[in-house]
Design a protein around this motif. Structure first.
Motif, PDB file in Angstrom:
ATOM      1  N   GLY A  44       0.774  -1.231   0.000  1.00  0.00           N
ATOM      2  CA  GLY A  44       0.000   0.000   0.000  1.00  0.00           C
ATOM      3  C   GLY A  44       0.805   1.281   0.000  1.00  0.00           C
ATOM      4  O   GLY A  44       0.241   2.370   0.126  1.00  0.00           O
ATOM      5  N   VAL A  45       2.133   1.179  -0.144  1.00  0.00           N
ATOM      6  CA  VAL A  45       2.963   2.387  -0.175  1.00  0.00           C
ATOM      7  C   VAL A  45       2.770   3.124  -1.492  1.00  0.00           C
ATOM      8  O   VAL A  45       2.727   4.366  -1.532  1.00  0.00           O
ATOM      9  CB  VAL A  45       4.446   2.034   0.030  1.00  0.00           C
ATOM     10  N   GLY A 101      -4.237  -8.218   6.417  1.00  0.00           N
ATOM     11  CA  GLY A 101      -3.379  -9.378   6.667  1.00  0.00           C
ATOM     12  C   GLY A 101      -2.135  -9.424   5.821  1.00  0.00           C
ATOM     13  O   GLY A 101      -1.489 -10.472   5.727  1.00  0.00           O
ATOM     14  N   VAL A 102      -1.749  -8.295   5.213  1.00  0.00           N
ATOM     15  CA  VAL A 102      -0.522  -8.217   4.414  1.00  0.00           C
ATOM     16  C   VAL A 102       0.491  -7.407   5.202  1.00  0.00           C
ATOM     17  O   VAL A 102       0.273  -6.223   5.494  1.00  0.00           O
ATOM     18  CB  VAL A 102      -0.785  -7.568   3.041  1.00  0.00           C
ATOM     19  N   VAL A 103       1.612  -8.022   5.585  1.00  0.00           N
ATOM     20  CA  VAL A 103       2.596  -7.367   6.448  1.00  0.00           C
ATOM     21  C   VAL A 103       3.954  -7.384   5.765  1.00  0.00           C
ATOM     22  O   VAL A 103       4.208  -8.201   4.876  1.00  0.00           O
ATOM     23  CB  VAL A 103       2.673  -8.055   7.829  1.00  0.00           C
ATOM     24  N   PRO A 156      -0.126   1.408   4.228  1.00  0.00           N
ATOM     25  CA  PRO A 156       0.259   0.225   5.007  1.00  0.00           C
ATOM     26  C   PRO A 156      -0.763  -0.173   6.062  1.00  0.00           C
ATOM     27  O   PRO A 156      -0.930  -1.362   6.332  1.00  0.00           O
ATOM     28  CB  PRO A 156       1.593   0.652   5.637  1.00  0.00           C
ATOM     29  N   ALA A 157      -1.453   0.796   6.667  1.00  0.00           N
ATOM     30  CA  ALA A 157      -2.434   0.440   7.703  1.00  0.00           C
ATOM     31  C   ALA A 157      -3.539  -0.431   7.123  1.00  0.00           C
ATOM     32  O   ALA A 157      -3.965  -1.416   7.745  1.00  0.00           O
ATOM     33  CB  ALA A 157      -3.021   1.704   8.331  1.00  0.00           C
ATOM     34  N   ALA A 208       1.107 -12.070  15.280  1.00  0.00           N
ATOM     35  CA  ALA A 208      -0.297 -11.926  14.914  1.00  0.00           C
ATOM     36  C   ALA A 208      -0.558 -12.690  13.623  1.00  0.00           C
ATOM     37  O   ALA A 208       0.364 -12.934  12.846  1.00  0.00           O
ATOM     38  CB  ALA A 208      -0.655 -10.446  14.737  1.00  0.00           C
ATOM     39  N   VAL A 209      -1.794 -13.067  13.399  1.00  0.00           N
ATOM     40  CA  VAL A 209      -2.152 -13.821  12.198  1.00  0.00           C
ATOM     41  C   VAL A 209      -2.055 -12.911  10.981  1.00  0.00           C
ATOM     42  O   VAL A 209      -2.503 -11.768  10.997  1.00  0.00           O
ATOM     43  CB  VAL A 209      -3.581 -14.386  12.319  1.00  0.00           C
ATOM     44  N   SER A 210      -1.417 -13.410   9.925  1.00  0.00           N
ATOM     45  CA  SER A 210      -1.331 -12.652   8.673  1.00  0.00           C
ATOM     46  C   SER A 210      -1.526 -13.604   7.507  1.00  0.00           C
ATOM     47  O   SER A 210      -1.353 -14.815   7.627  1.00  0.00           O
ATOM     48  CB  SER A 210       0.017 -11.930   8.556  1.00  0.00           C
TER      49      SER A 210
END
Length: 497
Positions: A302-303, A330-332, A323-324, A417-419
Motif C-alpha cells: 500500500g505504499v 493481513g498483508v505485512v 500500510p495500515a 499476529a495472524v497474517s
C-alpha cells in the motif's frame, strides 16, 4: 614484513569480551577476507583499525611501527581507510557526484576558498582518472544506486592515498551484475599494490576475491585458510558446528490461490504482468538493482498504487491506500533497511525486543490504551525461544543484538499476529550464515501464509523459495505459463553477471 600486523588484540565492554587475543596480518597487494558470525568481533576490529575505539591489550603494527589512530581522519592520513556497509554518509543527497567526491578536500582545506562548479568538476574528474572508476559527475548523489555510492566511497578513499582499504559487507545490497563490477575494480586495485581487508557473509564474494580467509568466533581468530579455500571448513569454524546439508526439495504443493495480480503495471511506462501466489507458498523475486523488486513489495503493502491493473486477495478486490489498510487485510512487510523502517532509535522508548515486537499491534492488543507489559514479554520470550534469538531477556535493547538477531526480532513482530501474506525485502542483508539458516527454517515452518521475498542474490532465492521469479524493468519476465522457473531464473541471473 606485513603491511598490517595485528597481534593478540583484546577489548572488553564490561563483562562482554568483544575481542580475545585476535591476530591477523595482511601484505601489500593482497585481499584478506574476514569471516565471522554477527557478534564475532569483526566490527570491533575494524573500529580499532579506524581509530574509533582503543584496544585493551595487544598491538597493531602498521609498516612495522605501532599504530593506534585517534580518529578515522588520523587513520586515513596514515593510509587506512574504511568503507562501511551503509553509504548514506558518503555524500549529501542534493549535491552532485563531483561534490561528493571532493567533500574530504573541502573539509580539510585542500581546495581553494573560492570555488566554481566547473573547478570542482575538473578536480573530481582528475581524481577519478587516477582510480579507473567511471561515475556520472553531474548527477545528484541522492539519485545514485547503492553500487555507484560504493564506487564514490572507494574513489574518495583512493584520493586520500589509501594503502589499506577496509570494506565492510560491500555487496550486501548489490545484484550479481553490480557485484561483478565491484570485483573487477578490486582486482585492478590489488594489482596496483593496494591491500584490502574484505568483510563479507557471502561465500561468492570470497571465492571471487580472497587470497586468504581469517575466521573470527567469539572474538578469537579460530581459522586461517589459503587458496584453494575450503569454505565448508571455514563455515564450520565460523559457527562452531557443521552447516546442515542443503535440502533437495521440489516446490511445495500449492494451496488455494491467495493473491492475484492481473494486468498489473507498477509504473505508467512498464509492461503489465500477471502473478498468482498460493497459500503456504514461498516465492522469491530476483532481479538486478532497479528492476522493481522493492517497488512490487511496496505496492502490495500500500505504499504505492498500481499504475494500472487489478489485485485480489482471497478472491476479494485488494487496493490498499496505505500500510495500515494492508496490515488490516493481513498483508505485512519487513522492509529492506531494518534500522530505518523497523527499529526505534537507540535510547528512544520502544527500543526493547518486547516493545519492537508489539509496536504495530498496540491498537489491537490494548484497545483501552493501557499496555500490558506481561503480554509483551510473553510474546518476546516465545519469539526468543522459537527463532533462537541470542538475547539476555525480552527487555534487552534491540540495538544490543547482532544484525542477524535484529532481523529475527523484525520477523517475530509479524509472527505475533495472524497474517495472510508476509513481504520480505532483502531479509538476509547483514545476516551471517548461521542466522540465515535459522530464518529460513522459521519461514518454512510457517506455511499457512504466503511469503514473497525480494532478493538480489539468486543463491539466497534458491535456498528458501518454492518458486523464483525474475523481475526486469518493473515487469515479471514470462515463460511458457507466465512464470520463470527456479533453474531458469538462476541461469539468467548468472549469465547477466
Amino acid at each position: 614484513m606485513p603491511l598490517l600486523d595485528i597481534r593478540s588484540l583484546s577489548l572488553s565492554f564490561g563483562s562482554t569480551r568483544a575481542l580475545d587475543a585476535a591476530s591477523l596480518s595482511i601484505e601489500a597487494g593482497e585481499i584478506v577476507a574476514l569471516m565471522g558470525a554477527n557478534g564475532a568481533g569483526k566490527s570491533t576490529l575494524v573500529k580499532i583499525l579506524s581509530g574509533v575505539q582503543r584496544a585493551d591489550s595487544g598491538a597493531v603494527l602498521w609498516k612495522g611501527l605501532p599504530f593506534a589512530p585517534a580518529s578515522p581522519a588520523a587513520a586515513g592520513r596514515a593510509g587506512v581507510v574504511t568503507v562501511h556497509q551503509s553509504t548514506d554518509v558518503v555524500g549529501i543527497p542534493d549535491l552532485t557526484v563531483a561534490d561528493a567526491l571532493m567533500l574530504d578536500c573541502f573539509i580539510d582545506g585542500r581546495q581553494p576558498f573560492f570555488l566554481s562548479t566547473a573547478s570542482v568538476r575538473r578536480s573530481a574528474a582528475r581524481l577519478l582518472k587516477g582510480t579507473g572508476i567511471d561515475l556520472p559527475l553531474d548527477r545528484r548523489f541522492g539519485d545514485l544506486g547503492t553500487a555507484d555510492r560504493q564506487m564514490v566511497a572507494i574513489a574518495r578513499a583512493l584520493s586520500n592515498k589509501a594503502e589499506l582499504l577496509i570494506l565492510d559487507e560491500p555487496t550486501a545490497s548489490l545484484s550479481s551484475l553490480e557485484s561483478q563490477r565491484l570485483y573487477a575494480l578490486l582486482r585492478a586495485l590489488k594489482a596496483q599494490g593496494l591491500a584490502i581487508l574484505y568483510i563479507s557473509h557471502r561465500t561468492a564474494d570470497l571465492q571471487a576475491l580472497a587470497d586468504r580467509v581469517v575466521v573470527l568466533r567469539n572474538g578469537r581468530d579460530v581459522g586461517r585458510f589459503a587458496r584453494p579455500i575450503d569454505f565448508d571448513a571455514a563455515i564450520e569454524a565460523m559457527i562452531g558446528r557443521p552447516l546442515p546439508a542443503a535440502e533437495t526439495r521440489g516446490a511445495a504443493a500449492p494451496g488455494k490461490p491467495l493473491l492475484h495480480l492481473h494486468g498489473a503495471a507498477l509504473l505508467p511506462d512498464s509492461l503489465p504482468f500477471d502473478l498468482t501466489v498460493h497459500e503456504g507458498e514461498i516465492v522469491a523475486i530476483t532481479g538486478v538493482l532497479g528492476a522493481g523488486k522493492s517497488r512490487l513489495l511496496s505496492t502490495l503493502f500500500g505504499v504505492y498504487p498500481l499504475a494500472s491493473g487489478n489485485m485480489t486477495l482471497a478472491g476479494m478486490p485488494y487496493r490498499p491506500k496505505g500500510p495500515a489498510e494492508a496490515i488490516a487485510a493481513g498483508v505485512v512487510m519487513a522492509a529492506e533497511d531494518r534500522h530505518r523502517s523497523s527499529l526505534m532509535p537507540a535510547g528512544w522508548p520502544g527500543e526493547s525486543i518486547a516493545e519492537t515486537i508489539s509496536l504495530p499491534h498496540l491498537a489491537r492488543w490494548y484497545p483501552s490504551g493501557l499496555i500490558d507489559t506481561r503480554r509483551e514479554n510473553r510474546e518476546a520470550a516465545r519469539a526468543i525461544e522459537r527463532l533462537g534469538i541470542k538475547a539476555r531477556s525480552p527487555d534487552a535493547s534491540v540495538w544490543s543484538l547482532s544484525g542477524g538477531n535484529q532481523q529475527k526480532v523484525v520477523l517475530a513482530r509479524w509472527d505475533a499476529a495472524v497474517s495472510r501474506i508476509l513481504l520480505l525485502d532483502e531479509p538476509f542483508q547483514g545476516v551471517d550464515i548461521g542466522a540465515r539458516q535459522d530464518i529460513i527454517d522459521a519461514l518454512r515452518s510457517q506455511r499457512g501464509r504466503a511469503t514473497l521475498i525480494a532478493t538480489s542474490d539468486p543463491d539466497e532465492a534458491h535456498a528458501v523459495a518454492d518458486r523464483v521469479l525474475t523481475l526486469s524493468r518493473h515487469t515479471i519476465e514470462t515463460a511458457a505459463h507466465g512464470e520463470i522457473t527456479e533453474p531458469q531464473a538462476l541461469r539468467e541471473q548468472k549469465e547477466d553477471a
